[in-house]
Design an enzyme around this catalytic site. Structure first.
Site, PDB file in Angstrom:
ATOM      1  N   HIS A 122       0.719  -7.663  -4.876  1.00  0.00           N
ATOM      2  CA  HIS A 122       1.203  -8.810  -3.316  1.00  0.00           C
ATOM      3  C   HIS A 122       0.188  -9.532  -2.702  1.00  0.00           C
ATOM      4  CE1 HIS A 122       0.936  -8.278   1.117  1.00  0.00           C
ATOM      5  NE2 HIS A 122       1.494  -7.368   0.781  1.00  0.00           N
ATOM      6  N   GLN A 204       2.317   0.995  -2.207  1.00  0.00           N
ATOM      7  CA  GLN A 204       3.102   1.194  -3.172  1.00  0.00           C
ATOM      8  C   GLN A 204       3.628   2.536  -3.811  1.00  0.00           C
ATOM      9  OE1 GLN A 204       6.170   0.024  -1.874  1.00  0.00           O
ATOM     10  NE2 GLN A 204       5.134  -1.589  -1.121  1.00  0.00           N
ATOM     11  N   CYS A 365       6.004 -11.821  -0.153  1.00  0.00           N
ATOM     12  CA  CYS A 365       4.534 -11.180   0.013  1.00  0.00           C
ATOM     13  C   CYS A 365       3.099 -11.660  -1.601  1.00  0.00           C
ATOM     14  CB  CYS A 365       3.986 -10.927   0.269  1.00  0.00           C
ATOM     15  SG  CYS A 365       3.755 -10.549   2.339  1.00  0.00           S
TER      16      CYS A 365
END
Length: 407
Positions: A122, A204, A365
């Site tokens: 990210h 995540q 992103c």
């Protein structure tokens, strides 16, 4: 675990199910819905015992401080940290990574040092390091990504050198869904570059996979409350105590000091040193309740359910010729990114919204990941404890409508 029953604990989803076209919320990678217990805990704080923390000796403040610090202990237990003193509250994963970059990096990085990240990161785990690398004259190196979406770890031994100062890797990719073998990456780093510190971006994974920071032997771990059924505006940085203790503060203000004079300031011990100003009190209390909720449901139960939903979705998508799934990693998290032959994913997302199916389109992103796979953007469907097969069916029906309209 009964996902149908658990879904009833989420007011937003209960309301959405009553709409003319029931809501299929498939954007849990971006943010999760909140169970009533989290909402109620925050509401109770504002209604029943609102006050600041630490600064007051009156009963309201003491009660609030107790609840606030209980969350710190609960977070430490949730990831098996040695002590709650290793838990720093931040605004989210992004701020946690920036804290390490700007505090540890500014103090310890030197010209010619190397920061190793992966090709699946990210932007928060790229740009933060680029900023400090430019300031200090350090160099960023990248673990390449294979065509299947897994990292090419055969390159790791040559990427790790005596100049490696930081290895920063996501546990789960937010764009492909790859579950990276972080235990293997950490073990290899300890062996080949023992001077390097290791940071894991667990944004995540924290609500999907059980994490044990002591077993992993990472130096830092970062995650966000809003991706684990808690509120926005609150995140966590775990840091091994001696490492945190070696780092200077990165924000100045109240609570992060021992003594202030116009000539010199001395700083508080860890973790207060990194928590300047009035904290996000309601959000911390909400995070504590979210962790309690997750513990009651059980991460193993959640992971099993999400794996079943993911496999069901992959099977349904395989029957639509125009759909191409991004990557095929050995282990996939609770998300799938797709492209559609000849159809812009942004257009597809708008059509799906007409069907009350909520998905994310864009680069997520993670522009370097898009570049790696030769796409501008993907359509991402992602799952949570409340995702049901009927949500997938709604998505698949919506995609078929998109194909009929644009093909």
């Amino acid at each position: 675990m009964n996902a149908e029953v658990l879904r009833n604990e989420f007011p937003m989803l209960v309301a959405g199910d009553k709409e003319a076209k029931p809501l299929a919320f498939l954007d849990s990678t971006a943010t999760t819905q909140k169970p009533a217990s989290v909402i109620d805990a925050m509401d109770d704080f504002y209604r029943e015992h609102y006050s600041s923390v630490k600064r007051g000796v009156y009963r309201l403040s003491a009660r609030t401080t107790e609840a606030f610090e209980k969350t710190r202990k609960d977070v430490a237990k949730f990831i098996n940290a040695k002590s709650e003193d290793e838990i720093v509250f931040t605004r989210g994963t992004t701020e946690s990574i920036n804290l390490v970059a700007w505090s540890y990096g500014r103090k310890f990085f030197e010209a010619g040092d190397e920061i190793l990240i992966s090709g699946l990161e990210h932007h928060a785990n790229i740009v933060s390091w680029q900023l400090v690398a430019e300031m200090k004259g350090a160099k960023i190196k990248v673990i390449p990504v294979r065509d299947d979406g897994d990292l090419d770890l055969s390159k790791l031994p040559e990427l790790l050198t005596p100049r490696t100062k930081m290895v920063a890797v996501a546990h789960v990719s937010n764009s492909v869904g790859t579950v990276n073998p972080i235990a293997e990456i950490i073990a290899t780093t300890r062996k080949l570059a023992p001077q390097a510190k290791v940071l894991i971006d667990a944004a995540q994974s924290s609500s999907h996979i059980k994490i044990d920071v002591q077993k992993l032997d990472c130096d830092f771990l970062a995650f966000s409350g809003h991706k684990m059924y808690g509120p926005t505006g609150i995140g966590v940085l775990y840091g091994e105590y001696d490492v945190l203790d070696s780092m200077p503060p990165w924000h100045g203000g109240g609570e992060m000091i021992k003594n202030v004079t116009f000539e010199k300031t001395t700083y508080a011990d860890v973790p207060a040193r990194f928590e300047a100003g009035t904290p996000a009190i309601a959000e911390v209390i909400g995070l504590g309740k979210a962790i309690e909720w997750l513990n009651n449901v059980g991460l193993d139960n959640i992971r099993k359910h999400e794996e079943q939903i993911t496999q069901y979705a992959l099977k349904q998508l395989a029957e639509i010729p125009q759909v191409k799934v991004l990557g095929n990693p050995k282990e996939r998290g609770a998300l799938i990114s797709i492209t559609l032959d000849g159809i812009a994913v942004g257009d597809a997302a708008m059509i799906l919204d007409e069907e009350n199916v909520a998905v994310r389109s864009g680069h997520h992103c993670a522009q370097p990941v898009m570049d790696r796979f030769g796409v501008d953007a993907t359509l991402r469907l992602s799952f949570g404890v409340y995702t049901l097969e009927r949500d997938i069916d709604r998505f698949v029906a919506g995609i078929k409508r998109v194909v009929r309209l644009f093909a």
